[in-house]
Write a protein that holds these residues in place. Structure first.
Motif, PDB file in Angstrom:
ATOM      1  N   PRO A 166      -8.992  12.453  47.715  1.00 49.02           N
ATOM      2  CA  PRO A 166     -10.382  12.890  47.552  1.00 49.02           C
ATOM      3  C   PRO A 166     -11.296  11.704  47.280  1.00 49.02           C
ATOM      4  CG  PRO A 166      -8.873  14.179  46.177  1.00 49.02           C
ATOM      5  CD  PRO A 166      -8.099  13.029  46.693  1.00 49.02           C
ATOM      6  N   ALA A 167     -12.539  11.801  47.705  1.00 54.28           N
ATOM      7  CA  ALA A 167     -13.520  10.759  47.405  1.00 54.28           C
ATOM      8  C   ALA A 167     -13.923  10.815  45.924  1.00 54.28           C
ATOM      9  CB  ALA A 167     -14.750  10.923  48.294  1.00 54.28           C
ATOM     10  N   ARG A 168     -13.961  12.012  45.385  1.00 53.23           N
ATOM     11  CA  ARG A 168     -14.367  12.179  43.980  1.00 53.23           C
ATOM     12  C   ARG A 168     -13.217  11.767  43.068  1.00 53.23           C
ATOM     13  NH1 ARG A 168     -17.582  17.537  42.859  1.00 53.23           N
ATOM     14  NH2 ARG A 168     -18.753  16.516  44.537  1.00 53.23           N
ATOM     15  N   TRP A 169     -13.511  10.880  42.124  1.00 51.02           N
ATOM     16  CA  TRP A 169     -12.458  10.270  41.293  1.00 51.02           C
ATOM     17  C   TRP A 169     -11.711  11.301  40.458  1.00 51.02           C
ATOM     18  CZ3 TRP A 169      -9.290   6.639  41.380  1.00 51.02           C
ATOM     19  CH2 TRP A 169      -8.674   6.130  40.237  1.00 51.02           C
ATOM     20  N   ARG A 193     -11.017  14.375  41.137  1.00 45.72           N
ATOM     21  CA  ARG A 193     -10.074  15.094  41.993  1.00 45.72           C
ATOM     22  C   ARG A 193      -8.945  14.171  42.449  1.00 45.72           C
ATOM     23  NH1 ARG A 193     -14.331  18.693  45.643  1.00 45.72           N
ATOM     24  NH2 ARG A 193     -15.410  19.613  43.859  1.00 45.72           N
ATOM     25  N   LYS A 194      -9.277  12.911  42.666  1.00 38.62           N
ATOM     26  CA  LYS A 194      -8.253  11.931  43.049  1.00 38.62           C
ATOM     27  C   LYS A 194      -7.183  11.848  41.970  1.00 38.62           C
ATOM     28  CE  LYS A 194      -9.809   8.381  45.111  1.00 38.62           C
ATOM     29  NZ  LYS A 194     -10.522   7.115  45.406  1.00 38.62           N
ATOM     30  N   LYS A 195      -7.590  11.865  40.705  1.00 39.03           N
ATOM     31  CA  LYS A 195      -6.628  11.796  39.606  1.00 39.03           C
ATOM     32  C   LYS A 195      -5.712  13.018  39.591  1.00 39.03           C
ATOM     33  CE  LYS A 195      -9.634  11.134  36.319  1.00 39.03           C
ATOM     34  NZ  LYS A 195     -10.159  10.942  34.948  1.00 39.03           N
ATOM     35  N   VAL A 196      -6.254  14.185  39.923  1.00 42.66           N
ATOM     36  CA  VAL A 196      -5.436  15.403  39.970  1.00 42.66           C
ATOM     37  C   VAL A 196      -4.354  15.273  41.030  1.00 42.66           C
ATOM     38  CG1 VAL A 196      -5.466  17.861  40.553  1.00 42.66           C
ATOM     39  CG2 VAL A 196      -7.245  16.913  39.062  1.00 42.66           C
ATOM     40  N   VAL A 197      -4.731  14.797  42.206  1.00 42.22           N
ATOM     41  CA  VAL A 197      -3.769  14.663  43.311  1.00 42.22           C
ATOM     42  C   VAL A 197      -2.714  13.616  42.972  1.00 42.22           C
ATOM     43  CG1 VAL A 197      -3.520  13.969  45.726  1.00 42.22           C
ATOM     44  CG2 VAL A 197      -5.422  15.443  45.042  1.00 42.22           C
ATOM     45  N   LEU A 198      -3.126  12.491  42.405  1.00 36.36           N
ATOM     46  CA  LEU A 198      -2.178  11.429  42.066  1.00 36.36           C
ATOM     47  C   LEU A 198      -1.207  11.889  40.980  1.00 36.36           C
ATOM     48  CD1 LEU A 198      -4.690   8.458  42.105  1.00 36.36           C
ATOM     49  CD2 LEU A 198      -2.800   8.805  43.708  1.00 36.36           C
ATOM     50  N   ARG A 199      -1.698  12.622  40.021  1.00 35.72           N
ATOM     51  CA  ARG A 199      -0.820  13.141  38.976  1.00 35.72           C
ATOM     52  C   ARG A 199       0.215  14.092  39.574  1.00 35.72           C
ATOM     53  NH1 ARG A 199      -1.189  17.782  35.520  1.00 35.72           N
ATOM     54  NH2 ARG A 199      -0.007  17.498  33.599  1.00 35.72           N
ATOM     55  N   HIS A 200      -0.238  14.931  40.491  1.00 41.52           N
ATOM     56  CA  HIS A 200       0.679  15.863  41.157  1.00 41.52           C
ATOM     57  C   HIS A 200       1.776  15.098  41.894  1.00 41.52           C
ATOM     58  CE1 HIS A 200       2.026  19.290  43.590  1.00 41.52           C
ATOM     59  NE2 HIS A 200       1.952  18.490  44.641  1.00 41.52           N
ATOM     60  N   ILE A 201       1.407  14.076  42.648  1.00 41.78           N
ATOM     61  CA  ILE A 201       2.396  13.299  43.404  1.00 41.78           C
ATOM     62  C   ILE A 201       3.394  12.637  42.469  1.00 41.78           C
ATOM     63  CG2 ILE A 201       2.689  11.251  44.864  1.00 41.78           C
ATOM     64  CD1 ILE A 201       0.087  12.062  46.268  1.00 41.78           C
ATOM     65  N   ALA A 202       2.904  12.068  41.378  1.00 40.08           N
ATOM     66  CA  ALA A 202       3.808  11.423  40.418  1.00 40.08           C
ATOM     67  C   ALA A 202       4.793  12.424  39.830  1.00 40.08           C
ATOM     68  CB  ALA A 202       2.990  10.762  39.308  1.00 40.08           C
ATOM     69  N   GLU A 203       4.293  13.591  39.446  1.00 41.92           N
ATOM     70  CA  GLU A 203       5.148  14.580  38.799  1.00 41.92           C
ATOM     71  C   GLU A 203       6.145  15.204  39.767  1.00 41.92           C
ATOM     72  OE1 GLU A 203       2.307  17.256  37.123  1.00 41.92           O
ATOM     73  OE2 GLU A 203       2.004  16.028  35.325  1.00 41.92           O
ATOM     74  N   GLN A 204       5.780  15.274  41.055  1.00 40.11           N
ATOM     75  CA  GLN A 204       6.670  15.867  42.041  1.00 40.11           C
ATOM     76  C   GLN A 204       7.689  14.873  42.602  1.00 40.11           C
ATOM     77  OE1 GLN A 204       6.506  19.350  42.951  1.00 40.11           O
ATOM     78  NE2 GLN A 204       5.437  19.120  41.025  1.00 40.11           N
ATOM     79  N   THR A 205       7.508  13.597  42.315  1.00 39.18           N
ATOM     80  CA  THR A 205       8.319  12.572  42.967  1.00 39.18           C
ATOM     81  C   THR A 205       9.238  11.812  42.014  1.00 39.18           C
ATOM     82  OG1 THR A 205       6.454  12.256  44.500  1.00 39.18           O
ATOM     83  CG2 THR A 205       8.202  10.620  44.574  1.00 39.18           C
ATOM     84  N   PHE A 206       8.781  11.577  40.792  1.00 41.49           N
ATOM     85  CA  PHE A 206       9.524  10.715  39.876  1.00 41.49           C
ATOM     86  C   PHE A 206       9.839  11.454  38.576  1.00 41.49           C
ATOM     87  CE2 PHE A 206       6.679   8.047  42.438  1.00 41.49           C
ATOM     88  CZ  PHE A 206       7.622   7.269  43.100  1.00 41.49           C
ATOM     89  N   ALA A 207      11.096  11.371  38.162  1.00 40.28           N
ATOM     90  CA  ALA A 207      11.511  12.003  36.911  1.00 40.28           C
ATOM     91  C   ALA A 207      11.156  11.078  35.741  1.00 40.28           C
ATOM     92  CB  ALA A 207      13.009  12.264  36.927  1.00 40.28           C
ATOM     93  N   PRO A 208      10.657  11.610  34.649  1.00 34.64           N
ATOM     94  CA  PRO A 208      10.307  10.768  33.507  1.00 34.64           C
ATOM     95  C   PRO A 208      11.521   9.998  32.987  1.00 34.64           C
ATOM     96  CG  PRO A 208       9.417  12.975  33.248  1.00 34.64           C
ATOM     97  CD  PRO A 208      10.350  13.034  34.409  1.00 34.64           C
ATOM     98  N   GLY A 209      11.306   8.721  32.719  1.00 33.95           N
ATOM     99  CA  GLY A 209      12.341   7.903  32.103  1.00 33.95           C
ATOM    100  C   GLY A 209      13.376   7.329  33.059  1.00 33.95           C
ATOM    101  N   VAL A 210      13.370   7.758  34.312  1.00 29.92           N
ATOM    102  CA  VAL A 210      14.324   7.234  35.303  1.00 29.92           C
ATOM    103  C   VAL A 210      13.776   5.933  35.883  1.00 29.92           C
ATOM    104  CG1 VAL A 210      15.473   7.651  37.509  1.00 29.92           C
ATOM    105  CG2 VAL A 210      15.175   9.522  35.866  1.00 29.92           C
ATOM    106  N   GLU A 211      14.633   4.925  36.018  1.00 34.35           N
ATOM    107  CA  GLU A 211      14.204   3.646  36.571  1.00 34.35           C
ATOM    108  C   GLU A 211      14.423   3.628  38.091  1.00 34.35           C
ATOM    109  OE1 GLU A 211      16.235   0.569  34.431  1.00 34.35           O
ATOM    110  OE2 GLU A 211      14.797   0.638  32.777  1.00 34.35           O
ATOM    111  N   TYR A 212      13.402   3.196  38.825  1.00 33.74           N
ATOM    112  CA  TYR A 212      13.458   3.138  40.273  1.00 33.74           C
ATOM    113  C   TYR A 212      13.142   1.723  40.749  1.00 33.74           C
ATOM    114  CZ  TYR A 212      12.763   8.233  39.855  1.00 33.74           C
ATOM    115  OH  TYR A 212      12.862   9.563  39.529  1.00 33.74           O
TER     116      TYR A 212
END
Length: 216
Positions: free
Chosen positions: A139-142, A144-163
């Motif tokens: 999204p252009a609006r910051w 909304r951008k934060k909402v999308v980025l948070r979603h991607i992080a939560e759907q992709t990376f498990a907390p505390g796991v090293e990648y």
């Protein structure tokens, strides 16, 4: 929620309907049988190498006219060979891209309770910019951008796991396929917002409460 241009453009780009997706998956499943017959393989190869009509295909593939015509008919019916703008036979590359998209698995998700699902404002924003497990655009609006980025992080990376960085890039590339954002830009945003921490080429996702919220 106020509208902006990016939201309007994203809504205009509707994902394929379920019947269309089912049709593409069925066509993908039929490809092995299509190319199980040698005459069709040879005819397809002839078209790929520049044979523009049935007679040329027959000569290039070493087939009789009847075999060439039958093979081309099946290839056309499956949409992998078509007629170009000049009236000659060509490989339907866009059809193969469509079938490849139908066969791709969605990015592996790491579900947790913080995911932006449901019918609330965050869920609406995510569904606008994320289609079939792919990031269409940011999204252009910051806010909304934060909402999308948070979603991607939560759907992709498990907390505390090293990648390692290579693994992070592979996971983020899956989100970026066919979209407007590259995986390097996406990774930088996730690090800047604190959704990923980086140390000596190793990344980890902190607990949700530790991530920075950024500024609107």
């Amino acid at each position: 929620m106020p509208n902006d241009r990016s939201d309007t453009s994203a809504r205009a780009c509707e994902p394929p309907s379920e019947p269309a997706q089912a049709s593409a998956r069925a066509a993908l499943a039929a490809l092995p049988a299509l190319f199980a017959e040698e005459s069709r393989v040879r005819a397809f190869a002839a078209v790929a190498l520049g044979a523009g009509d049935t007679a040329q295909v027959a000569r290039a593939a070493g087939l009789c006219a009847k075999e060439a015509a039958g093979a081309l008919r099946r290839l056309r019916n499956q949409g992998v060979v078509t007629t170009g703008a000049d009236g000659e036979l060509v490989v339907a590359h866009e059809r193969f891209r469509e079938l490849a998209r139908a066969g791709r698995p969605a990015p592996q998700a790491v579900r947790d309770t913080g995911a932006a699902d449901g019918d609330g404002p965050a869920g609406i924003v995510v569904r606008t910019f994320v289609r079939d497990g792919r990031l269409v655009r940011l999204p252009a609006r910051w806010t909304r951008k934060k909402v999308v980025l948070r979603h991607i992080a939560e759907q992709t990376f498990a907390p505390g796991v090293e990648y390692p960085e290579r693994t992070v890039d592979e996971k983020l590339r899956a989100w970026c396929e066919d979209g407007e954002v590259d995986h390097v830009t996406l990774r930088r945003y996730l690090v800047d917002l604190g959704h990923l921490r980086r140390s000596d080429g190793i990344y980890s996702r902190p607990a949700a409460s530790a991530a920075r919220t950024g500024t609107a």
